[in-house]
Design an enzyme around this catalytic site. Structure first.
Site, mmCIF file in Angstrom:
data_model
loop_
_atom_site.group_PDB
_atom_site.id
_atom_site.type_symbol
_atom_site.label_atom_id
_atom_site.label_comp_id
_atom_site.label_asym_id
_atom_site.label_seq_id
_atom_site.Cartn_x
_atom_site.Cartn_y
_atom_site.Cartn_z
ATOM 1 N N ARG A 107 64.250 23.638 25.771
ATOM 2 C CA ARG A 107 65.138 22.774 26.543
ATOM 3 C C ARG A 107 64.290 21.773 27.318
ATOM 4 N NH1 ARG A 107 70.289 24.609 26.484
ATOM 5 N NH2 ARG A 107 70.655 26.825 26.082
ATOM 6 N N MET B 165 78.906 34.461 25.404
ATOM 7 C CA MET B 165 78.519 33.111 25.772
ATOM 8 C C MET B 165 79.734 32.194 25.864
ATOM 9 S SD MET B 165 74.852 32.322 24.060
ATOM 10 C CE MET B 165 73.396 32.884 24.952
ATOM 11 N N GLY B 166 79.587 31.194 26.686
ATOM 12 C CA GLY B 166 80.666 30.248 26.943
ATOM 13 C C GLY B 166 80.538 29.752 28.362
ATOM 14 N N ARG C 31 73.471 34.559 19.621
ATOM 15 C CA ARG C 31 72.778 33.332 19.232
ATOM 16 C C ARG C 31 71.595 33.578 18.307
ATOM 17 N NH1 ARG C 31 69.416 30.460 24.010
ATOM 18 N NH2 ARG C 31 67.477 31.608 23.691
ATOM 19 N N THR D 4 76.229 23.981 18.599
ATOM 20 C CA THR D 4 76.474 24.798 19.785
ATOM 21 C C THR D 4 77.388 25.946 19.393
ATOM 22 O OG1 THR D 4 77.572 24.916 21.940
ATOM 23 C CG2 THR D 4 78.306 23.181 20.464
ATOM 24 N N ILE D 5 77.001 27.168 19.746
ATOM 25 C CA ILE D 5 77.869 28.294 19.402
ATOM 26 C C ILE D 5 79.114 28.310 20.285
ATOM 27 C CG2 ILE D 5 76.024 29.748 18.500
ATOM 28 C CD1 ILE D 5 76.080 31.295 21.115
ATOM 29 N N ASP D 6 79.075 27.589 21.420
ATOM 30 C CA ASP D 6 80.242 27.552 22.300
ATOM 31 C C ASP D 6 81.409 26.786 21.685
ATOM 32 O OD1 ASP D 6 78.755 28.936 24.093
ATOM 33 O OD2 ASP D 6 78.451 27.287 25.495
ATOM 34 N N GLY E 245 72.787 20.206 20.679
ATOM 35 C CA GLY E 245 74.092 20.120 21.311
ATOM 36 C C GLY E 245 74.272 18.881 22.157
#
Length: 579
Positions: free
Chosen positions: A279, A378-379, A494, A333-335, A304
């Site tokens: 990141r 996650m979220g 993830r 993004t997995i969200d 993302g």
């Protein structure tokens, strides 16, 4: 319904109508979109019922509609058995007229995507994947009809309530192969980078980017950039940079992999990313210098919302300094909260892994006299994973999402509802998105706002809070001894290898990205919008609000029916107190 044509095919939009409205309208009229006007009175009863109950002919083609008309005609009776020649001519004439009007009307409404072209579209370099006129068909080819024609678009919204709304809708260029290229494959030097958090399917995208560039277009200079944005300029301890050569496979009988080379043929079954990720680390000038130093002219960035904000800044820096490098994004993004898109890769896998964790929590909760099992998934700002995993599992009793504020204490609060259920049913299964702690109206876990290197807010852990507070509250106020089990599978979600549906989506997105890059498009991301491919400018994907769960979302309403949970709001006047 009404159907409309976007040059390359038929798109459909559902209009909710009861059976009475269908009869009242007396037909499905799509003349204004250059198609056919099909009257209900030529269709049989089965077709009328299909229309009345909202059945969609998704992706229907003209031949299918023609056959529908023909079938209705054969099965009809009396005056409706045969369409008169005059009626057919009228349909075709009106369809042609309205098609011309539509093309003229929509020509300037398709949102433009930046290209590398200086003038007219380049037609000097034929696409090696496409069968050219007079050339023999090879084993690996694309017929010209498979290429995206000029003016093809994808509509932004799923449904419309008026023809005027439809005509003024935003339209995005459709992604896919072109008959001619901007880039000469022999002169392409492509770089692939993965940024942000891990996500199931990243290795599939890397593999398919390499495979399409190498085998589809004949590109031989393909590089991977390690450790995200900072890899473009970072120097490792061995005094080497982070650029590695990517190839499909190594020659037979090669025992030692050439230093600085990675074969991608078998990486699609692995979780994570072979290139590593990080990141932050964004520095437009340093990144540009690194790209120019290595002679890169195409960049494929997998990431993302933070990654795409970086790409937008990089594109502006390139324009200012007249740097000619194509930038293509692949959303990740997995969200599943990227705006405008139907779905992002990794989401299905995350839901599948989360569901397995929920099953374990259910076993724990049912194995104690007064058992509570909580799973945090996650979220950060969107609860799509929690909602879909709960819907799929069907044993969840409470689902908490960051979108919907709630009270922890009070007669209608969360704790009282859980205790009431445990008393009556002896167990309770809770699923909470990681950002749901921000929705607690009467509790603040921390006055300090923490952020990660990408600038994303790090939410407080609602699971640890409830693990400590619920048993204490139950004993103090109800003399109830609760057994509480807390499961946090966040990093399992993830780091898992992608499932079948995510592998497919990854491959599709990678192919669209390469087609777009080779055709000369830049400063855009590829995605699936309303089931169709689309090229979305960085400005749009970066500046739109995140895709969140809404109160009127059908899936959320289905979940409320399944869990039977109330709003957890003590104040009846609160605007979201009633779902």
């Amino acid at each position: 319904f009404f159907f409309f044509q976007a040059e390359d095919g038929i798109r459909d939009v559902e209009r909710s109508r009861g059976l009475g409205d269908v009869y009242k309208r007396q037909g499905i009229n799509a003349e204004y979109m250059g198609f056919y006007s099909i009257r209900m009175d030529i269709l049989n009863t089965e077709n009328i019922l299909l229309a009345a109950f909202g059945t969609l002919f998704t992706g229907t083609t003209i031949p299918l509609i023609k056959s529908l008309v023909k079938r209705g005609t054969k099965e009809g009776s009396g005056k409706d058995e045969v369409l008169s020649k005059e009626r057919k001519l009228s349909i075709e004439r009106k369809g042609s007229q309205h098609k011309e009007e539509l093309e003229a009307d929509t020509e300037n409404k398709i949102l433009e995507v930046e290209t590398m072209w200086k003038g007219a579209e380049n037609e000097e370099i034929p696409n090696p994947m496409v069968v050219q006129a007079g050339k023999p068909i090879s084993e690996r080819f694309l017929p010209t009809e498979s290429c995206i024609p000029k003016g093809a678009f994808t509509l932004r919204d799923r449904q419309y309530t008026s023809e005027q709304q439809l005509l003024s809708a935003k339209r995005y260029k459709k992604a896919g192969p072109k008959t001619h290229l901007y880039y000469d494959p022999n002169k392409v030097k492509a770089a692939i980078v993965t940024c942000g958090g891990l996500c199931p399917g990243e290795n599939v995208v890397i593999r398919e980017l390499v495979m399409m560039l190498w085998y589809g277009y004949g590109v031989r200079d393909i590089y991977g950039v390690k450790y995200g944005y900072e890899g473009f300029y970072k120097i490792m301890k061995d005094k080497k940079d982070c650029f590695v050569k990517l190839v499909p496979d190594l020659p037979p009988n090669v025992k030692d992999i050439p230093k600085g080379t990675i074969a991608v043929k078998d990486i699609h079954n692995l979780g994570g990313t072979i290139l590593g990720s990080s990141r932050g680390g964004f520095d437009a000038e340093k990144i540009a210098n690194g790209l120019v130093k290595h002679g890169i002219n195409q960049v494929y960035a997998i990431g993302g919302d933070g990654t795409h904000r970086g790409l937008l800044c990089l594109s502006k820096f390139f324009k200012k300094n007249k740097i000619e490098i194509s930038l293509i994004g692949i959303p990740k993004t997995i969200d599943n909260d990227m705006p405008l898109l139907d779905k992002t890769f990794g989401f299905d896998t995350a839901v599948e892994v989360a569901m397995w964790a929920i099953q374990c929590a259910d076993v724990e909760a049912n194995s104690a006299e007064y058992g509570v099992g909580l799973v945090k998934v996650m979220g950060r700002q969107a609860g799509h994973i929690a909602m879909h995993a709960s819907l799929a599992n069907r044993d969840v009793n409470v689902c908490l999402l960051p979108e919907f504020p709630f009270d922890v204490y009070g007669p209608k609060g969360l704790l009282e509802h859980i205790i009431k259920r445990v008393k009556e049913r002896h167990h309770c299964v809770i699923v909470a998105a990681e950002g749901s702690a921000d929705g607690m109206r009467d509790v603040k876990l921390s006055a300090e706002v923490r952020k990660d290197p990408s600038g994303n807010i790090i939410p407080e852990d609602i699971g640890l809070f409830l693990k400590k507070e619920l048993p204490k509250y139950a004993m103090k106020n109800h003399k109830l001894d609760i057994t509480f089990k807390y499961i946090d599978p966040s990093y399992l979600l993830r780091a898992a290898p992608p499932n079948t549906s995510d592998k497919y989506l990854c491959a599709v997105l990678a192919e669209y990205a390469v087609h777009s890059g080779m055709a000369g498009y830049t400063n855009c991301t590829v995605g699936i919008m309303r089931t169709y491919s689309a090229l979305i400018p960085f400005e749009h994907i970066s500046q739109e609000s995140a895709s969140l769960v809404k109160y009127n979302d059908r899936n959320w309403q289905r979940l409320l029916q399944s869990t039977g949970q109330p709003p957890f709001i003590n104040d009846a006047s609160y605007k979201h107190a009633q779902f």
